[in-house]
Design a protein around this motif. Sequence first.
Motif, PDB file in Angstrom:
ATOM      1  N   VAL A   1       0.693  -0.917  -0.136  1.00  0.00           N
ATOM      2  CA  VAL A   1      -0.116  -0.550  -0.279  1.00  0.00           C
ATOM      3  C   VAL A   1       1.358   1.229  -0.043  1.00  0.00           C
ATOM      4  O   VAL A   1       1.733   1.459   1.054  1.00  0.00           O
TER       5      VAL A   1
ATOM      6  N   GLY B   1      -4.551  -7.901  -4.089  1.00  0.00           N
ATOM      7  CA  GLY B   1      -5.011  -5.971  -3.993  1.00  0.00           C
ATOM      8  C   GLY B   1      -5.803  -5.631  -4.848  1.00  0.00           C
ATOM      9  O   GLY B   1      -6.309  -6.263  -5.771  1.00  0.00           O
TER      10      GLY B   1
ATOM     11  N   ALA C   1      -5.229  -1.548  -6.897  1.00  0.00           N
ATOM     12  CA  ALA C   1      -5.081  -1.063  -7.475  1.00  0.00           C
ATOM     13  C   ALA C   1      -4.944  -0.291  -8.538  1.00  0.00           C
ATOM     14  O   ALA C   1      -6.590  -0.689  -9.111  1.00  0.00           O
TER      15      ALA C   1
ATOM     16  N   THR D   1      -3.977   0.669  -3.279  1.00  0.00           N
ATOM     17  CA  THR D   1      -5.350   0.757  -1.457  1.00  0.00           C
ATOM     18  C   THR D   1      -4.701  -0.719  -0.699  1.00  0.00           C
ATOM     19  O   THR D   1      -5.739  -0.616   0.209  1.00  0.00           O
ATOM     20  N   GLU D   2      -4.889  -1.847  -1.588  1.00  0.00           N
ATOM     21  CA  GLU D   2      -4.478  -3.104  -0.834  1.00  0.00           C
ATOM     22  C   GLU D   2      -2.849  -3.646  -1.402  1.00  0.00           C
ATOM     23  O   GLU D   2      -2.919  -3.108  -2.834  1.00  0.00           O
ATOM     24  N   ASP D   3      -2.066  -4.078  -0.712  1.00  0.00           N
ATOM     25  CA  ASP D   3      -0.683  -4.497  -0.787  1.00  0.00           C
ATOM     26  C   ASP D   3      -1.120  -5.529  -1.970  1.00  0.00           C
ATOM     27  O   ASP D   3      -1.662  -6.778  -2.958  1.00  0.00           O
TER      28      ASP D   3
END
Length: 108
Positions: A39, A59, A61, A92-94
């Motif tokens: 993130v 994730g 993005a 916004t998420e790994d």
Amino acid sequence: MWKVFNLNELKGKVAGNQPAIFEFLRSSQMSCALYRLPVGARDMQAPHLEDELYMVLEGRARLRVDGQEQEVGPGMVLFVGATTEHSFFDITEDLTLMAMFGPSGGMR
């Protein structure tokens, strides 16, 4: 010749809070790697000399390719042609990706 890879073991090679890439296969016709962007990370890759296929494993993005943008998430498969400007952003998420290049040339 054939090889078998354990995805959970490969994910362990790129774990952590820094961007990481781990090439796990290189042959004369292709190369494959796991690529992880935590993130907020900044994707610093430059255009590649090879065609590239990304599979989003985890994730969320956005991907910018030649000025166009696309939201990306698990299960998506993304093709980027050789020498095309591209980068992941707004992570916004790994984000964990499997990157496949062909023919083999590597991640530059």
